[in-house]
Scaffold this motif. Structure first.
Motif, PDB file in Angstrom:
ATOM      1  N   SER A  19       6.114  17.803  -7.992  1.00 58.32           N
ATOM      2  CA  SER A  19       5.283  18.469  -9.008  1.00 58.32           C
ATOM      3  C   SER A  19       3.823  18.392  -8.596  1.00 58.32           C
ATOM      4  O   SER A  19       3.445  17.651  -7.680  1.00 58.32           O
ATOM      5  N   GLY A  20       2.975  19.134  -9.308  1.00 56.80           N
ATOM      6  CA  GLY A  20       1.542  19.101  -9.049  1.00 56.80           C
ATOM      7  C   GLY A  20       1.152  19.912  -7.834  1.00 56.80           C
ATOM      8  O   GLY A  20       1.971  20.588  -7.202  1.00 56.80           O
ATOM      9  N   PRO A  21      -0.111  19.837  -7.464  1.00 55.97           N
ATOM     10  CA  PRO A  21      -0.630  20.637  -6.349  1.00 55.97           C
ATOM     11  C   PRO A  21      -0.065  20.244  -4.990  1.00 55.97           C
ATOM     12  O   PRO A  21      -0.192  21.013  -4.032  1.00 55.97           O
ATOM     13  N   LEU A  22       0.552  19.059  -4.886  1.00 59.74           N
ATOM     14  CA  LEU A  22       1.093  18.596  -3.596  1.00 59.74           C
ATOM     15  C   LEU A  22       2.615  18.662  -3.557  1.00 59.74           C
ATOM     16  O   LEU A  22       3.240  18.005  -2.719  1.00 59.74           O
ATOM     17  N   ALA A  23       3.222  19.457  -4.444  1.00 61.79           N
ATOM     18  CA  ALA A  23       4.683  19.564  -4.477  1.00 61.79           C
ATOM     19  C   ALA A  23       5.225  20.013  -3.123  1.00 61.79           C
ATOM     20  O   ALA A  23       4.675  20.919  -2.480  1.00 61.79           O
ATOM     21  N   GLY A  24       6.286  19.338  -2.664  1.00 62.19           N
ATOM     22  CA  GLY A  24       6.892  19.640  -1.366  1.00 62.19           C
ATOM     23  C   GLY A  24       6.286  18.880  -0.219  1.00 62.19           C
ATOM     24  O   GLY A  24       6.786  18.980   0.917  1.00 62.19           O
ATOM     25  N   ARG A  25       5.230  18.112  -0.463  1.00 63.20           N
ATOM     26  CA  ARG A  25       4.595  17.334   0.591  1.00 63.20           C
ATOM     27  C   ARG A  25       4.774  15.838   0.300  1.00 63.20           C
ATOM     28  O   ARG A  25       5.223  15.442  -0.780  1.00 63.20           O
ATOM     29  N   ASN A  26       4.438  15.014   1.289  1.00 59.91           N
ATOM     30  CA  ASN A  26       4.630  13.562   1.176  1.00 59.91           C
ATOM     31  C   ASN A  26       3.283  12.853   1.038  1.00 59.91           C
ATOM     32  O   ASN A  26       2.365  13.108   1.817  1.00 59.91           O
ATOM     33  N   VAL A  27       3.207  11.956   0.054  1.00 61.20           N
ATOM     34  CA  VAL A  27       1.999  11.164  -0.171  1.00 61.20           C
ATOM     35  C   VAL A  27       2.314   9.716   0.164  1.00 61.20           C
ATOM     36  O   VAL A  27       3.320   9.158  -0.312  1.00 61.20           O
ATOM     37  N   TYR A  28       1.483   9.106   1.009  1.00 60.52           N
ATOM     38  CA  TYR A  28       1.715   7.705   1.381  1.00 60.52           C
ATOM     39  C   TYR A  28       0.628   6.799   0.800  1.00 60.52           C
ATOM     40  O   TYR A  28      -0.513   7.219   0.611  1.00 60.52           O
ATOM     41  N   TYR A  29       1.013   5.549   0.520  1.00 61.30           N
ATOM     42  CA  TYR A  29       0.122   4.509  -0.004  1.00 61.30           C
ATOM     43  C   TYR A  29       0.069   3.393   1.037  1.00 61.30           C
ATOM     44  O   TYR A  29       1.006   2.596   1.162  1.00 61.30           O
ATOM     45  N   GLY A  30      -1.026   3.306   1.783  1.00 56.15           N
ATOM     46  CA  GLY A  30      -1.144   2.291   2.818  1.00 56.15           C
ATOM     47  C   GLY A  30      -1.808   1.010   2.343  1.00 56.15           C
ATOM     48  O   GLY A  30      -2.600   1.009   1.406  1.00 56.15           O
ATOM     49  N   HIS A  31      -1.442  -0.110   2.997  1.00 58.00           N
ATOM     50  CA  HIS A  31      -2.016  -1.441   2.746  1.00 58.00           C
ATOM     51  C   HIS A  31      -1.642  -1.987   1.365  1.00 58.00           C
ATOM     52  O   HIS A  31      -2.437  -2.692   0.731  1.00 58.00           O
ATOM     53  N   THR A  32      -0.432  -1.690   0.902  1.00 58.88           N
ATOM     54  CA  THR A  32       0.022  -2.212  -0.393  1.00 58.88           C
ATOM     55  C   THR A  32       0.678  -3.577  -0.216  1.00 58.88           C
ATOM     56  O   THR A  32       1.076  -3.970   0.896  1.00 58.88           O
ATOM     57  N   GLY A  33       0.797  -4.270  -1.345  1.00 60.46           N
ATOM     58  CA  GLY A  33       1.481  -5.566  -1.362  1.00 60.46           C
ATOM     59  C   GLY A  33       2.862  -5.395  -1.982  1.00 60.46           C
ATOM     60  O   GLY A  33       3.750  -4.774  -1.411  1.00 60.46           O
ATOM     61  N   ARG A  34       3.017  -5.933  -3.176  1.00 62.35           N
ATOM     62  CA  ARG A  34       4.311  -5.812  -3.855  1.00 62.35           C
ATOM     63  C   ARG A  34       4.541  -4.380  -4.319  1.00 62.35           C
ATOM     64  O   ARG A  34       3.601  -3.670  -4.684  1.00 62.35           O
ATOM     65  N   VAL A  35       5.818  -3.980  -4.286  1.00 62.74           N
ATOM     66  CA  VAL A  35       6.201  -2.664  -4.790  1.00 62.74           C
ATOM     67  C   VAL A  35       7.166  -2.853  -5.959  1.00 62.74           C
ATOM     68  O   VAL A  35       7.900  -3.837  -6.020  1.00 62.74           O
ATOM     69  N   TYR A  36       7.151  -1.920  -6.890  1.00 65.03           N
ATOM     70  CA  TYR A  36       7.970  -2.017  -8.101  1.00 65.03           C
ATOM     71  C   TYR A  36       9.236  -1.167  -8.044  1.00 65.03           C
ATOM     72  O   TYR A  36      10.137  -1.369  -8.856  1.00 65.03           O
ATOM     73  N   VAL A  37       9.303  -0.204  -7.154  1.00 68.29           N
ATOM     74  CA  VAL A  37      10.439   0.715  -7.122  1.00 68.29           C
ATOM     75  C   VAL A  37      11.040   0.743  -5.718  1.00 68.29           C
ATOM     76  O   VAL A  37      10.314   0.659  -4.721  1.00 68.29           O
ATOM     77  N   PRO A  38      12.364   0.853  -5.602  1.00 68.67           N
ATOM     78  CA  PRO A  38      13.006   0.874  -4.284  1.00 68.67           C
ATOM     79  C   PRO A  38      13.072   2.280  -3.707  1.00 68.67           C
ATOM     80  O   PRO A  38      12.801   3.278  -4.389  1.00 68.67           O
ATOM     81  N   VAL A  39      13.460   2.351  -2.460  1.00 64.60           N
ATOM     82  CA  VAL A  39      13.658   3.641  -1.800  1.00 64.60           C
ATOM     83  C   VAL A  39      14.807   4.381  -2.499  1.00 64.60           C
ATOM     84  O   VAL A  39      15.843   3.801  -2.821  1.00 64.60           O
TER      85      VAL A  39
END
Length: 254
Positions: free
Chosen positions: A176-196
């Motif tokens: 959804s949104g203006p980036l629908a169909g593309r991949n957004v990455y979050y670099g240099h994170t620590g703990r994550v709340y959701v699995p693959v």
């Protein structure tokens, strides 16, 4: 002139007794032999005497005593000794932290794009820099639970961990949104709340800014970027797509 030898009269009776006894003895021997001859299978008298003699001596024969076989000894196995295990060998799956309640979050968005930090938690745009993506630090270089990151739009987590960006860096395939169909990455994170494989919605908490140096970084911060349309999941070249991401971030910043 020959004279007849005459025995004296008193000597005649003993001779007659001897002759008579001899004749009677012969008759008795003949009488005993006849029954024996009549029984060809009969055992000899001597054997009978030997058998009788052996029977007479049987009570004095020592018979071998029969003892029961000894029972096998039961050997009890010693209980195994506990083996000490170092703490480094005891590995358990680390539980994922609970997600903050979305009702308590204040979000800012623009055109269907949600700013990745909670409102007021990110540093001002004057401190942002661009390379492959846009580098944004939290106020006071906060990290962990003090710097929670949210999804910029609806999508699915397709990857966790990016070389150079840390082992937990998530990648969202936007739907959804203006980036629908593309991949957004979050670099240099620590703990994550959701699995693959999990589906996330815009504004949902997904990770925290990592504390210390995570990947190639000198201080806690987030690098957020977007892939080239139709390109790989991560990551674009320097300044290839960072301008597009910068404009969306600037428009949704509060």
């Amino acid at each position: 002139m020959l004279r007849r030898l005459r025995l004296p009269a008193p000597a005649l009776p003993p001779l007659l007794v001897l002759a008579t006894a001899t004749v009677i003895g012969g008759l008795l021997v003949t009488a005993e032999a006849s029954p024996a001859a009549a029984r060809p299978n009969a055992a000899p008298a001597a054997s009978t005497r030997v058998a009788v003699a052996s029977d007479l001596y049987q009570p004095w024969l020592h018979q071998a005593r029969a003892f029961p076989a000894p029972k096998p000894k039961v050997r009890h196995k010693a209980a195994p000794r506990p083996v000490s295990v170092s703490r480094s060998e005891l590995r358990t799956a680390a539980p994922r932290p609970a997600m903050p309640r979305t009702s308590a979050l204040r979000l800012s968005s623009h055109g269907g794009f949600v700013f990745p930090f909670l409102a007021g938690h990110a540093s001002s745009p004057s401190s942002w820099t661009q390379d492959q993506g846009v580098d944004i630090a939290a106020r006071g270089y906060a990290c962990g639970s003090a710097a929670v990151l949210v999804a910029v739009g609806d999508g699915t987590i397709i990857q966790e961990g990016i070389s150079g960006f840390g082992p937990t860096a998530p990648v969202i395939r936007m739907s959804s949104g203006p980036l629908a169909g593309r991949n957004v990455y979050y670099g240099h994170t620590g703990r994550v709340y959701v699995p693959v494989g999990a589906h996330v919605h815009a504004g949902q908490p997904i990770a925290e800014v990592g504390c210390g140096s995570v990947g190639y970084s000198s201080a806690p911060h987030l690098e957020i970027g977007v892939s080239v349309p139709g390109g790989p999941s991560c990551c674009p070249g320097d300044h290839q797509t960072s301008g597009t991401m910068y404009q969306l971030l600037l428009a949704s910043y509060r």
